[in-house]
Each structure stands twice: as structure tokens, then as C-alpha cells.
Enzyme design. Structure first.
Site, PDB file in Angstrom:
ATOM      1  N   CYS A 277     -17.432  26.764  19.911  1.00 55.67           N
ATOM      2  CA  CYS A 277     -18.852  26.961  19.648  1.00 55.67           C
ATOM      3  C   CYS A 277     -19.705  26.207  20.643  1.00 55.67           C
ATOM      4  CB  CYS A 277     -19.217  26.464  18.248  1.00 55.67           C
ATOM      5  SG  CYS A 277     -18.304  27.297  16.954  1.00 55.67           S
TER       6      CYS A 277
ATOM      7  N   GLY B 139     -19.605  31.021  22.593  1.00 51.66           N
ATOM      8  CA  GLY B 139     -19.494  31.769  21.347  1.00 51.66           C
ATOM      9  C   GLY B 139     -20.389  32.978  21.366  1.00 51.66           C
TER      10      GLY B 139
ATOM     11  N   ASN C 123     -19.467  21.925  16.458  1.00 53.28           N
ATOM     12  CA  ASN C 123     -18.510  22.456  17.426  1.00 53.28           C
ATOM     13  C   ASN C 123     -17.235  21.644  17.301  1.00 53.28           C
ATOM     14  OD1 ASN C 123     -18.133  22.171  21.038  1.00 53.28           O
ATOM     15  ND2 ASN C 123     -17.160  23.601  19.640  1.00 53.28           N
ATOM     16  N   GLY C 124     -16.124  22.343  17.080  1.00 52.52           N
ATOM     17  CA  GLY C 124     -14.841  21.660  16.930  1.00 52.52           C
ATOM     18  C   GLY C 124     -14.136  22.159  15.697  1.00 52.52           C
TER      19      GLY C 124
ATOM     20  N   CYS D 163     -10.868  17.247  25.579  1.00 51.56           N
ATOM     21  CA  CYS D 163     -10.100  18.503  25.697  1.00 51.56           C
ATOM     22  C   CYS D 163     -10.007  18.941  27.163  1.00 51.56           C
ATOM     23  CB  CYS D 163     -10.790  19.591  24.887  1.00 51.56           C
ATOM     24  SG  CYS D 163     -10.105  21.222  25.188  1.00 51.56           S
TER      25      CYS D 163
ATOM     26  N   TYR E  30     -10.866  26.188  31.432  1.00 47.94           N
ATOM     27  CA  TYR E  30     -11.381  27.516  31.114  1.00 47.94           C
ATOM     28  C   TYR E  30     -12.744  27.522  30.440  1.00 47.94           C
ATOM     29  CZ  TYR E  30     -11.940  31.917  28.598  1.00 47.94           C
ATOM     30  OH  TYR E  30     -12.443  33.087  28.097  1.00 47.94           O
TER      31      TYR E  30
ATOM     32  N   ASP F 156      -5.348  32.805  38.304  1.00 46.22           N
ATOM     33  CA  ASP F 156      -6.039  32.802  37.003  1.00 46.22           C
ATOM     34  C   ASP F 156      -5.890  31.412  36.389  1.00 46.22           C
ATOM     35  OD1 ASP F 156      -7.585  33.663  34.922  1.00 46.22           O
ATOM     36  OD2 ASP F 156      -6.181  35.153  34.168  1.00 46.22           O
ATOM     37  N   ASP F 157      -6.714  31.129  35.381  1.00 49.21           N
ATOM     38  CA  ASP F 157      -6.714  29.773  34.823  1.00 49.21           C
ATOM     39  C   ASP F 157      -5.581  29.544  33.833  1.00 49.21           C
ATOM     40  OD1 ASP F 157      -8.486  31.561  33.064  1.00 49.21           O
ATOM     41  OD2 ASP F 157      -8.038  29.847  31.786  1.00 49.21           O
TER      42      ASP F 157
ATOM     43  N   CYS G  42      -6.723  15.202  26.011  1.00 47.77           N
ATOM     44  CA  CYS G  42      -5.752  15.858  25.128  1.00 47.77           C
ATOM     45  C   CYS G  42      -5.110  16.997  25.914  1.00 47.77           C
ATOM     46  CB  CYS G  42      -6.454  16.406  23.889  1.00 47.77           C
ATOM     47  SG  CYS G  42      -5.390  17.483  22.886  1.00 47.77           S
TER      48      CYS G  42
HETATM   49  P1  AMP Z   1      -3.449  36.614  27.655  1.00 49.14           P
HETATM   50  O1  AMP Z   1      -3.610  38.042  27.996  1.00 49.14           O
HETATM   51  O2  AMP Z   1      -3.305  36.429  26.160  1.00 49.14           O
HETATM   52  O3  AMP Z   1      -2.348  35.941  28.416  1.00 49.14           O
HETATM   53  O4  AMP Z   1      -4.808  35.888  28.012  1.00 49.14           O
HETATM   54  C1  AMP Z   1      -4.983  35.253  29.234  1.00 49.14           C
HETATM   55  C2  AMP Z   1      -6.421  35.363  29.663  1.00 49.14           C
HETATM   56  O5  AMP Z   1      -7.251  34.892  28.617  1.00 49.14           O
HETATM   57  C3  AMP Z   1      -6.712  34.542  30.899  1.00 49.14           C
HETATM   58  O6  AMP Z   1      -7.353  35.388  31.843  1.00 49.14           O
HETATM   59  C4  AMP Z   1      -7.647  33.450  30.435  1.00 49.14           C
HETATM   60  O7  AMP Z   1      -8.721  33.274  31.335  1.00 49.14           O
HETATM   61  C5  AMP Z   1      -8.182  33.935  29.113  1.00 49.14           C
HETATM   62  N1  AMP Z   1      -8.207  32.888  28.085  1.00 49.14           N
HETATM   63  C6  AMP Z   1      -7.435  31.806  27.962  1.00 49.14           C
HETATM   64  N2  AMP Z   1      -7.771  31.081  26.871  1.00 49.14           N
HETATM   65  C7  AMP Z   1      -8.796  31.737  26.295  1.00 49.14           C
HETATM   66  C8  AMP Z   1      -9.609  31.506  25.145  1.00 49.14           C
HETATM   67  N3  AMP Z   1      -9.391  30.444  24.358  1.00 49.14           N
HETATM   68  N4  AMP Z   1     -10.584  32.382  24.857  1.00 49.14           N
HETATM   69  C9  AMP Z   1     -10.768  33.467  25.624  1.00 49.14           C
HETATM   70  N5  AMP Z   1     -10.057  33.743  26.731  1.00 49.14           N
HETATM   71  C10 AMP Z   1      -9.077  32.897  27.061  1.00 49.14           C
END
Ligand code: AMP
Length: 474
Positions: free
Chosen positions: A17, A43, A117-118, A251, A257, A361-362, A449
Site C-alpha cells: 500500500c 496500490g 502500509n504493511g 524490506c 521492485y 528483469d528484477d 530483511c
Molecule cells: P512471474 O511471472 O510470477 O514470475 O512474475 C515476475 C514478474 O512480476 C517480474 O517481471 C516482476 O517485475 C513482477 N513482480 C515481482 N514481484 C511483484 C509483486 N509483488 N507485485 C507485482 N509484480 C511483481
């Protein structure tokens, strides 16, 4: 109250959030609206603002995006010089207006509104106890526990009662509390979620991220410290060390991300700078011969730039994102999510055809996105080789402190080795950043964390919550 059965939870446990509050400005609700707009990435399910003119609390909230919710008419229904606002992000199960914040309640000491938030880890057991004592809950939001606990306490002042209540809750909370003449901000003693203090035009502004200050034109002053309670009222701002100091657990995923790259969080560290460093570190740890580095937009952008800079491989935008669709991750159904990648991203053939491409990607959560992207780059883009590089370690543990991650068994890396994941996503190579690598990119790495990468949870799950752990780690 019955115990939760498998697959059933008292609370919607996933809460990412954004919160924003303003004290001491004739346009406080409008400024809060702007702040929420800047925090929209935290959010998108619903949002609300609660304001006060010193006598009465006014609340407007709805499902949807900030700009959709707050029409001119609606904002005009929010008078006052102090206000708090909230953007809510939730997964299936908790999607309803009653869970949209701020939550507003009236009790013996007047009205109180709360924006949180949390995620609290002991909300279930506290709720059960409170319900046995007669409390009637209006929502599934764990934040409501804080309101009921506060109302049940016996201290002389509201502040005292709130502190007593917070001493009983465990987990992550960056919290804004509004009363008729007072704005209170508190951050949990671990400091899991960010919360910053700024000033604008003589007023105080508090927000999850400093990108909210930028839009308003506020100046960043400092973070609300872990365990600190800041009270702002007619007497000015006072700071109370309300909660016993704990080992920090900022976090790390906020940097990877979640937070916006233009924000400064956790002691004023720029998110973009850390993300770029993650990319540079990744290039050092996992080099590869290639013609081109491309990001998965937008989340992989800064890390891809860092990777390109460090490796000397040219950077380009090989994937174009349609910004008018929501984050695919929000979609609750697997069938829609597959479709979602296609609807969101399109490859640029001119850039990719016959090239050896590093894709940054992240994170990989379930693996669905990466698999679709690799397929798309090869089949539609014409790329010759695809080398996937992830600017975080393998995601192996769900988050219980407020990041929306699926159950452990859905996390592909919790049960598959890197080579198996590489095969699944059909890339020529796949590498993740190491834990040491990520630690090298933040100052004071022990203050973070890393539970989603290590399964070492800094805030333990008390008593009955082992049951909840079982539920969600199953
Ligand atoms: P997936 O297809 O489940 O492997 O999702 C990976 C993608 O989701 C990556 O491109 C991340 O940037 C994105 N992602 C990772 N964590 C989250 C999150 N908590 N909420 C939304 N997107 C996320």
C-alpha cells in the site's frame, strides 16, 4: 470464533500500500490526493482520503485508481486542514470496498481514522481475542485490529492507548492515524516499510515515498524512524520513541521492485541508484557474450542500464510496454495472467532480429512472465539467443510483511534449481544476483530483511501463527 481451515484466512494477508498525510494546510485533502497519485504504483485496487476540519472527520473512499476515485465533486466533500490517504493493493479474497482504507471508527475518545502500509503477523490471534471480548469487526483488513486494540486500552490519552496497542502487534506497519485535531505517524520497530517526513508551505507532509513530496513540491526532511511516533497538532511536531528498538529489517524488495526509482527511502537512499548498482553487480557476477542488453519494462529498466554500462554491451528498448493495462501480477487467475504478458509487452523486431540478447528483469516469481517473454522475443522478435539476467536472488519464500507474493509452492525457485528454471523459461542462459551481491549494493546491509531470498524471517510468527505459517507455506 472457529480456527481458519486450510486455504481460509481471517485476513487478507497481502497488502502492498501507499499512504500520505498532510497537517496544517487549507488544501490538505487536495495535497493528499496528489501524494496518493504519486504513490499509485503501491496500490491500484482502491483508495481513500479522510480529512478533518478540527471538529469532524470526513471520509471518501472507493475502488479504482486515485484519478478515477477523486472527482472534483468528491474532493469538495473533503474539507479541512489535516488529512490522511491510502492506496490499496490486494489479491483475490480481499477485494471489496469495506477493506479500502482509511478505516474510520468512533469510540469513547472521539473519531479515529487509520491508514496502514504493511502486514501484521499476529492479527489473526489478536482479532480472535478481541472478538471473544465482544468487538465487532467491519473489515478483513488486519489494520482494524489496531483500532479495536486502542479502543480497549485504558490509558489516559489517545497516544498512550495507541502505544499500548502497538506494543501488542507484531509485523510491519507504517501507519497514519487521524483524529479531529491531530495527525499521528508511527513506524514499526523493525522499520520494514518506508515512511518519510517532509514540509510544504508551512505544513507537514508524511508519505510512504518521497516521490509524493516531489509532486506536491514538499521538501524531504527525514524518515520517521523505526519505533518512532510522530504527533503533529496545534503545539507543533513532537517525536516519541514509542516502541522498543529492534534489529532493523528494511524490506530489500522495496529497492528491487516496489518503490519508485525517483524516491529516496530508508535513510534517503535513491532507489534508482541502488537498482542500477544491482545491474552493474549482476554484470560482474554473470557476464555473457551478447549484442544487446534490453530491460523488461518498467521494472528491469535501471538494472538493465547498470548491466549495459558495466558490460559495455549496447542498451536498447527491445520490448515496448503498453502503459494502459494494470500490472499483470494483480490478475487472480492463471489463465488471464498468461494472456496478460502479451497484452502488456510487444517486441521491437527491428532491434532484436538475429541478435544475441541479454534480458534484464528484477525478479522471477512464478516464472510465467519470463517464459512468455523469452518465447515472444524469439518467435515474434526474431532474437537468436536469449540470456535472462535477474537483478535479485532466487525468490524462495513468501512475504508476511506486506509484499504480495504467492504461497511458497507457487514460487518456482522454491522447488527448482536455476538450470531447471532456465529450461522451463527456454532461455539460452539464466543467472540471478547472489545474496552477497545484493548486500554489496546497499549501505549497512545487515539492516535489511532478505526473507524472500533466504527464508530467514526477522519478525517471528508468535504462537498460533505457526498454523498460519503452515497455511501459507504449504
Ligand atoms: P512471474 O511471472 O510470477 O514470475 O512474475 C515476475 C514478474 O512480476 C517480474 O517481471 C516482476 O517485475 C513482477 N513482480 C515481482 N514481484 C511483484 C509483486 N509483488 N507485485 C507485482 N509484480 C511483481
Amino acid at each position: 470464533m472457529k480456527s481458519p481451515a486450510a486455504g481460509e484466512a481471517f485476513f487478507d494477508i497481502h497488502e502492498e500500500c501507499g499512504i500520505c498525510g498532510v497537517y496544517g494546510h487549507p488544501e490538505a485533502p487536495n495535497l493528499t490526493y496528489l501524494g496518493l497519485h504519486a504513490l499509485q504504483h503501491r496500490g491500484q485496487e482502491g483508495g481513500g482520503i479522510c480529512s478533518s476540519d478540527g471538529k469532524t472527520l470526513y471520509l471518501e473512499k472507493s475502488m479504482g485508481l486515485v484519478a478515477e476515485i477523486f472527482t472534483d465533486k468528491r474532493l469538495k466533500r473533503l474539507p479541512g486542514y489535516l488529512s490522511i490517504g491510502h492506496n490499496r493493493y490486494s489479491t483475490a479474497g480481499g477485494s471489496s470496498l469495506k477493506n479500502v482504507q482509511p478505516l474510520l471508527a468512533r469510540f469513547a475518545m472521539g473519531s479515529v481514522a487509520i491508514a496502514h502500509n504493511g502486514n501484521l503477523v499476529n492479527a489473526g490471534e489478536l482479532r480472535e481475542k478481541l472478538e471473544n471480548e465482544g468487538a465487532i469487526f467491519q473489515s478483513n483488513a488486519d489494520s482494524e485490529v489496531i483500532i479495536h486494540l486502542t479502543a480497549h486500552k485504558k490509558g489516559d490519552s489517545f497516544k498512550e492507548r495507541l502505544i499500548q496497542a502497538l506494543q501488542e502487534v507484531a509485523g510491519a506497519y507504517s501507519l497514519l492515524v487521524l483524529r479531529e485535531k491531530e495527525l499521528i505517524a508511527v513506524r514499526d520497530p523493525w522499520g520494514v516499510r518506508p515512511l518519510s517526513l517532509g514540509r510544504f508551505d508551512g505544513a507537514f507532509v508524511i508519505a510512504s515515498e518521497t516521490c509524493a513530496f516531489d509532486l506536491i513540491g514538499a521538501e524531504y526532511i527525514r524518515d520517521i524512524e523505526p519505533g518512532e511516533m510522530v504527533v503533529i497538532n496545534e503545539e507543533g511536531l513532537s517525536s516519541i520513541p514509542a516502541l522498543n528498538s529492534r534489529k532493523r529489517a528494511f524490506c530489500i524488495f522495496e529497492f528491487i521492485y516496489f518503490a519508485r526509482p525517483d524516491s529516496y527511502i530508508f535513510g534517503g537512499i535513491n532507489v534508482n541508484a541502488v537498482r542500477k548498482d544491482l545491474g552493474r553487480q549482476l554484470a560482474r557476477e554473470a557476464p555473457v557474450e551478447a549484442d544487446l542488453v534490453i530491460p523488461v519494462p518498467d521494472s528491469g529498466m535501471p538494472a538493465a542500464l547498470g548491466y549495459a554500462e558495466e558490460s559495455g554491451i549496447p542498451f536498447d528498448l527491445g520490448l515496448i510496454r503498453n502503459h494502459y493495462v494494470g500490472r499483470t501480477f494483480i490478475e487472480p487467475k492463471q489463465s488471464i495472467r498468461h494472456f496478460g504478458v502479451k497484452i502488456k509487452l510487444n517486441p521491437v523486431r527491428e532491434i532484436l532480429r538475429n541478435r544475441r540478447v541479454v534480458v534484464v528483469d528484477d525478479s522471477i516469481v512464478r516464472g510465467t512472465t519470463s517464459k512468455k517473454i523469452v518465447k515472444m522475443l524469439r518467435e515474434l522478435g526474431g532474437a537468436r539467443e536469449i540470456h535472462m539476467r535477474i537483478s535479485s536472488p532466487r525468490t524462495i519464500g513468501p512475504c508476511f510483511y506486506g509484499i504480495d507474493t504467492p504461497t511458497r509452492k507457487e514460487l518456482i525457485a522454491s522447488s527448482h534449481m536455476v538450470e531447471e528454471i532456465r529450461k522451463y523459461i527456454t532461455a539460452e542462459s539464466l543467472s540471478y544476483l547472489s545474496i552477497e551481491g545484493i548486500r554489496a549494493c546497499v549501505p549497512n546491509p545487515d539492516d535489511y530483511c532478505y526473507a524472500c531470498f533466504t527464508n530467514e524471517y526477522p519478525i517471528s510468527f508468535p504462537g498460533e501463527h505457526l498454523q498460519q505459517l503452515d497455511l501459507f507455506l504449504a
